[in-house]
Design an enzyme around this catalytic site. Structure first.
Site, PDB file in Angstrom:
ATOM      1  N   GLU A  55     -60.427  33.809  51.412  1.00  0.00           N
ATOM      2  CA  GLU A  55     -59.835  34.008  50.101  1.00  0.00           C
ATOM      3  C   GLU A  55     -60.347  32.939  49.149  1.00  0.00           C
ATOM      4  O   GLU A  55     -60.712  31.834  49.564  1.00  0.00           O
ATOM      5  CB  GLU A  55     -58.311  33.920  50.197  1.00  0.00           C
ATOM      6  CG  GLU A  55     -57.698  35.105  50.899  1.00  0.00           C
ATOM      7  CD  GLU A  55     -57.715  36.326  50.020  1.00  0.00           C
ATOM      8  OE1 GLU A  55     -56.695  36.638  49.412  1.00  0.00           O
ATOM      9  OE2 GLU A  55     -58.775  36.973  49.919  1.00  0.00           O
TER      10      GLU A  55
ATOM     11  N   LYS B 120     -38.890  23.823  27.499  1.00  0.00           N
ATOM     12  CA  LYS B 120     -40.359  23.795  27.520  1.00  0.00           C
ATOM     13  C   LYS B 120     -40.907  24.490  28.772  1.00  0.00           C
ATOM     14  O   LYS B 120     -41.889  25.231  28.692  1.00  0.00           O
ATOM     15  CB  LYS B 120     -40.842  22.347  27.469  1.00  0.00           C
ATOM     16  CG  LYS B 120     -42.313  22.231  27.128  1.00  0.00           C
ATOM     17  CD  LYS B 120     -42.681  20.831  26.662  1.00  0.00           C
ATOM     18  CE  LYS B 120     -44.160  20.795  26.263  1.00  0.00           C
ATOM     19  NZ  LYS B 120     -44.509  19.547  25.567  1.00  0.00           N
ATOM     20  N   ASP B 121     -40.241  24.284  29.904  1.00  0.00           N
ATOM     21  CA  ASP B 121     -40.671  24.965  31.131  1.00  0.00           C
ATOM     22  C   ASP B 121     -40.537  26.475  31.009  1.00  0.00           C
ATOM     23  O   ASP B 121     -41.332  27.230  31.578  1.00  0.00           O
ATOM     24  CB  ASP B 121     -39.861  24.474  32.338  1.00  0.00           C
ATOM     25  CG  ASP B 121     -40.336  23.107  32.830  1.00  0.00           C
ATOM     26  OD1 ASP B 121     -41.427  22.680  32.409  1.00  0.00           O
ATOM     27  OD2 ASP B 121     -39.625  22.475  33.628  1.00  0.00           O
TER      28      ASP B 121
END
Lengths: 423, 255, 182
Positions: free
Chosen positions: A289, A245-246
Site C-alpha cells: 500500500e 478551530k479543530d
C-alpha cells in the site's frame, strides 16, 4: 490525598453527584475545557485531533465489518464482496474502512512532519515523541494485517513478502517465519491470527494514544514559535478556541475523505487485490500500500537481504533517538535558517522514496532510491547533530503574545486560565 | 510563516503521488479512453445497454467465464421484471440437496441462485481451455488496471500481429493484453447475437454493452454511492462554512 | 463554562455567536445522526438473506397421521398430514374456549394439510409431536417440554403459558402434492 469525596464545582446536581464520586467531569473540564493552550497554533495543529477521530472511525467501521466478514481462506474474498453487494450500506462501511486507513496515514504523516519541522520532539517532549513513534509502528502493523483480510492477490503476496522479511535474521529466521504463519506457507492459520490481531491492535493503539495525550498534557503543546508560554497572555483555553478551530479542520478532512470514499474508492488500492488469492501465481507487480512505499524503497535499496531489513527497521527506529540526535536548543525551524533547507530536502527525499517504492526495481529508480536512502540517514545521523553546533539561529521572540500583539493591543480575553507550570 | 508552504506542499504531494499509477508494466499500450454513461460525478448505468450486455454475456462469454458472485435476482436492478428474472433463472439446472434419500437433485434455478458456472472447478475449466483459466467476471472491471476502458479495448484489440511478431500455438494476438498474446480467441464477431431490442449488433456495440454490464456487475452500488456522495459533499460544505464562521467569531477578540 | 469565563465580550456579539454555534451544532448533530443510520441498517438482514426465503416441500411421501419438519428461513416448519378425526377434533372446539381464538378453517388451505411454524410462542423452544413416538400432549397436537404448553391438532394453544397459536407461514400449493413456503 486523603480519601473522601471530590469537591465538585458543577451546578447541575446530577453531574455534581457523579463528579464528587468520580471526577471525570472535572477532569474533562481541566484537560479539554480550560486547558491552557498556546494561542498561536496554525492549522497543522489540527492533525492530532484528526488522527484521534480517524482512529475512532476505523474502530467503529471495523467492528461493523467484522460482523459480516468470514476469516477463512475459502470464504474471505467472497464474504468481502458479499459485504459490498448484499449487506445494507456494506459498500460504505468497507470503502470507509479501506480509505480510512489511507486517510489515517496521510493525517499521521502530516502530524509527524509538523513535529519534525517545529521540533516537537525536543525536551521536555522526548517521551511524548517516542510514544508517538510506537503508535506509528502499531498502526503499520495493524494496516498490514488488515490488508491481508480480503484475501486477494495483493493480500496474499503482501503477507508472504513481509513475513519473509523475518527470515533474513540468521539462525532463528526460518523458525520465526514458520511461527508467524502457523504452517509452512501463508494459509488459513495465518489469516485467522491476522484477523484476531487486526481486531485487537486498534484497542492497543487506543491505549497508547491515551498515554500520548496524557504525556502531552503534562508538558503542554509545542507551538509554531517553539518557545514556552510565559504566562496567561500566551495561552487560550482549549475550549472554545481550539475546539472551534479543530472543527474547521475536521470538516475539511471529512470532505477529502468523502471524495475518496464516494467517488474514487479504489484509487489508492490495487486492482490485483480484486483477484482472489492464488498461492501458485505471483502478480507481475507487487507493491505494498502507498503508505509503506518509502520504507519499501529503503528495503530494496540495499542489495543484501539482512542489510535491507535492518535498514528498513532502522529508518523508523532512528526516530526514537531523534530527540538526542538534534542538538540544537532551538525547537522551531522558523528560527533555524540552515536546518530549514536540509529539512526541506529530507521531505523531498521521503516523497521520492515513496515514488521509487512504487516503481519496479530497475534503473534509474534503484540508484535514486539509494541516494535518497543515504540522505535519509545522513540527515538524522550527521546533519542534525552538526547543525546544532554550526548553526546560528535567528533571535527568538520574547513571548508568544508579543509578535501577535504588535502595537500593544488589549490583553486577550481568553487569557485567564491558570498559568502554566513549565518544566 | 516561511516554512509553512513546504509542509503544505508536502501534504498535497503525499496525496498526489499516492494517486498516480505507480506501476509500469514494461512497454505499455495507451488505452483508448471510451466515454461511458457511468463515468463522472453523476454517472449512471445505461439500463438498456446493460441488459444487452447481459445478453452478450449469457450467449457468448458464459460458455467459458463464470460470474459466481452474481445472482439472477441482481438483474432486477438493471430493469428486468420479476417474471423475466424467474424465466432466465429457470433455464438452468441447479444442483441442490441432499434430499431425504441423501441424493443430490437437479432443480430449475430460482432468482436467488447464483449465476451457474460453466465449469465445476478450476481444473475442469483449464482442461477444457487448453490449460488457460478463463477468469471469473464478477468484479473484472475492478480487478484490471484501466477498468472498463481496458475490458472494452481488449474485446476490440484483436488483429493480425505486426510483422516479426511470432504468436505461440494456441494463443492470439491482442494489442492491449499484457504481452500481447492471449489464450482467449476473439470472442465477438459482427452480428454474433441478435439483440432482443433490435439494436444492430456491431462489434463496437457488443463490446460497449458487455462492458456496461460487467461494470455494473462489479460495482452495483455505484449509482447509490455517487448520489449519496453528492449529498454528503453539499452537506459538508455548508457545515464547513458554519464551522468556519463559528471559529471566526470565537477567535474574534484574540486576533 | 469556559467561554463565559473567558469572554467579558459585548452582549451583542455573545448572542450572535451563541446562535451561530447553535446552528452549527445542530447541523453537525444531524450529520452524526445520518451517519449512524448505515451502521444500524447494516445489521438488518442482507439482500441475499432476504432473497433465499422460499422452501419447496413435496407432500407425497407424508402418510395420513404423519408429519415432517422442514427448514424455512432457518426455522422449523411442521407439515402434518391430518387424519379425518384430527380435522374433526380441531373443528369441534367452540371458538370461545380458545385462548387465541381462530377457526381451524382459517389456518389451513386444504383440510388435511396443516402447515405451522414449529416454534413455541412462549419462549421459542421446539414442541414435541412430530415423531410417532413423541408425546403430543392432552390435545393431540404438540407439546412443549420446556414449560408445558399444549397445542391442538390445528396448532392452537390450549394449555400452558404460551400466549398465541403456532403461526401459519405464508405458503401456496404449487401443485396438488407440493407447497412452496414463503
Amino acid at each position: 490525598m486523603a480519601t473522601g469525596l471530590h469537591k465538585s464545582d458543577f451546578a447541575n446536581p446530577v453531574i455534581r453527584w457523579v463528579d464528587a464520586r468520580l471526577p471525570v467531569f472535572t477532569m474533562m473540564q481541566k484537560e479539554y475545557g480550560t486547558f491552557p493552550t498556546p494561542r498561536n497554533f496554525n492549522y497543522l495543529w489540527n492533525f492530532g485531533a484528526l488522527a484521534m477521530v480517524n482512529l475512532l472511525i476505523m474502530i467503529v467501521t471495523g467492528i461493523f465489518l467484522a460482523m459480516n466478514y468470514t476469516a477463512h481462506t475459502s470464504m474471505a474474498f467472497d464474504s468481502v464482496e458479499r459485504i459490498m453487494r448484499d449487506v445494507n450500506y456494506g459498500w460504505l462501511l468497507r470503502y470507509a474502512h479501506a480509505n480510512g486507513a489511507s486517510m489515517f496515514f496521510i493525517v499521521v504523516y502530516i502530524h509527524i512532519f509538523r513535529g519534525l519541522y517545529y521540533g516537537s520532539y525536543k525536551a521536555p517532549r522526548e517521551l511524548l515523541w517516542m510514544i508517538g513513534v510506537v503508535i506509528f509502528l502499531l498502526m503499520m502493523a495493524t494496516a498490514f494485517m488488515g490488508y491481508v483480510l480480503p484475501w486477494g492477490q495483493m493480500s496474499f503476496w503482501g503477507a508472504t513478502v513481509i513475513t519473509n522479511l523475518f527470515s533474513a535474521f540468521p539462525l532463528v529466521g526460518e523458525s520465526i517465519v514458520t511461527w508467524l504463519w502457523g504452517g509452512f506457507s501463508v494459509d488459513n492459520p495465518t489469516l485467522n491470527r491476522f484477523f484476531s490481531l487486526h481486531y485487537l491492535m486498534p484497542f492497543v493503539i487506543f491505549g497508547v494514544v491515551f498515554l500520548h495525550v496524557a504525556a502531552l498534557h503534562i508538558t503542554g503543546s509545542n507551538n509554531p514559535l517553539g518557545i514556552d508560554p510565559k504566562g496567561p497572555q500566551d495561552t487560550v483555553p482549549f475550549h472554545p478556541y481550539y475546539t472551534a478551530k479543530d472543527s474547521v479542520g475536521l470538516v475539511v478532512y471529512f470532505i477529502v475523505f468523502a471524495v475518496l470514499v464516494f467517488f474514487f474508492p479504489n484509487m489508492l488500492g490495487h486492482a490485483d487485490n480484486y483477484i482472489p488469492a492464488n498461492p501458485l501465481v505471483t502478480p507481475p507487480h507487487i507493491v505494498p500500500e502507498w503508505y509503506f512505499l518509502p520504507f519499501y524503497a529503503i528495503l530494496r535499496a540495499v542489495p543484501d537481504k539482512l542489510g535491507g531489513v535492518l535498514l528498513m527497521f532502522g529508518s523508523i527506529a532512528i526516530l526514537f533517538v531523534l530527540p538526542w540526535l538534534d542538538t540544537s536548543p532551538v525547537r522551531s525551524m522558523r528560527f533555524r535558517p540552515l536546518a530549514r533547507p536540509f529539512f526541506a530536502v529530507w521531505c523531498v527525499t521521503f516523497l521520492v522514496l515513496l515514488y521509487c517504492g512504487g516503481k519496479p526495481p530497475e534503473e534509474p529508480f534503484v540508484t535514486i532510491a539509494r541516494v535518497c536512502t543515504a540522505y535519509y540517514f545522513l540527515y538524522f545521523l550527521v546533519i542534525l547533530p552538526l547543525l546544532g553546533r554550526l548553526e546560528r539561529p535567528l533571535p527568538l521572540p520574547e513571548s508568544i503574545a508579543r509578535p501577535v500583539l504588535r502595537g500593544g493591543g488589549p490583553l486577550p480575553a481568553g487569557a485567564m486560565g491558570k498559568p502554566m507550570e513549565k518544566a | 510563516m516561511s516554512g509553512f508552504p513546504t509542509l503544505r506542499a508536502l501534504a498535497l504531494g503525499l496525496g498526489l503521488i499516492a494517486a498516480g499509477p505507480a506501476f509500469a508494466a514494461g512497454e505499455e499500450v495507451e488505452l483508448p479512453n471510451t466515454r461511458f454513461s457511468f463515468e463522472g460525478l453523476f454517472g449512471h448505468f445505461d439500463r438498456a445497454s446493460a441488459q444487452r450486455g447481459f445478453q452478450v454475456y449469457k450467449e457468448v462469454c458464459a460458455s467459458c467465464h463464470s460470474m459466481h458472485l452474481m445472482s439472477y435476482r441482481n438483474l432486477r436492478q438493471i430493469g428486468l421484471s420479476e417474471a423475466e428474472v424467474a424465466a432466465i433463472a429457470a433455464t438452468v439446472q441447479v444442483t441442490d440437496g441432499p434430499n431425504d434419500d441423501g441424493q443430490m437433485i437437479e432443480r430449475p434455478g430460482r432468482a436467488s441462485d447464483r449465476f451457474k458456472s460453466p465449469f465445476a472447478n478450476e481444473q475442469a475449466a483449464r482442461a477444457a481451455n487448453n490449460n488457460a483459466y478463463p477468469p471469473d467476471l464478477s468484479v473484472i472491471t475492478k480487478a484490471r488496471e484501466g477498468g472498463a476502458d481496458y475490458i472494452h479495448a481488449l474485446l476490440l484489440g484483436y488483429g493480425d500481429p505486426p510483422a516479426g511478431v511470432q504468436v505461440a500455438e494456441g494463443l492470439h494476438y491482442n494489442k492491449y493484453f499484457a504481452g500481447h498474446q492471449i489464450a482467449m480467441p476473439q470472442p465477438l464477431s459482427e452480428g454474433q447475437v441478435e439483440y432482443h431490442d433490435g439494436t444492430k449488433a456491431t462489434l463496437e456495440q457488443m463490446a460497449t454493452d458487455v462492458t456496461q454490464f460487467l461494470t455494473w456487475a462489479a460495482e452495483p452500488e455505484m449509482e447509490e454511492r455517487k448520489a449519496l456522495g453528492v449529498k454528503m459533499i453539499i452537506f459538508l460544505t455548508i457545515l464547513g462554512g458554519l464551522a468556519y464562521a463559528v471559529k471566526r467569531k470565537v477567535w474574534h477578540d484574540v486576533h | 463554562m469556559a467561554e463565559t469565563l473567558a469572554h467579558p465580550a459585548p452582549h451583542d456579539g455573545e448572542t450572535r455567536r451563541d446562535f451561530l454555534q447553535l446552528v452549527a451544532g445542530s447541523f453537525a448533530a444531524v450529520g452524526v445522526g445520518a451517519i449512524a443510520w448505515p451502521f444500524i441498517s447494516s445489521m438488518n438482514p442482507a439482500r441475499d438473506t432476504l432473497a433465499v426465503s422460499t422452501t419447496d416441500v413435496d407432500l407425497k411421501p407424508i402418510a395420513a397421521g404423519a408429519a415432517i419438519t422442514v427448514v424455512w428461513r432457518g426455522k422449523p416448519v411442521f407439515v402434518r398430514h391430518r387424519t379425518e378425526e384430527e380435522v374433526k377434533a380441531a373443528r369441534a372446539v367452540p371458538i370461545s374456549e380458545l385462548k387465541d381464538p381462530q377457526p381451524d378453517q382459517a389456518r389451513v388451505k386444504k383440510d388435511q394439510w396443516l402447515v405451522v411454524i414449529g416454534i413455541c410462542t412462549h419462549l421459542g423452544c421446539i414442541p414435541l409431536g412430530q415423531k410417532p413416538t413423541d408425546q403430543r400432549g392432552p390435545y393431540g397436537g404438540w407439546f412443549c417440554p420446556c414449560h408445558g404448553s399444549a397445542y391442538d391438532t390445528s396448532g392452537r394453544i390450549r394449555l400452558g403459558p404460551a400466549p398465541l397459536n403456532l403461526p401459519v407461514p405464508s405458503y401456496a400449493f404449487t401443485s396438488d402434492t407440493q407447497i412452496r413456503i414463503g
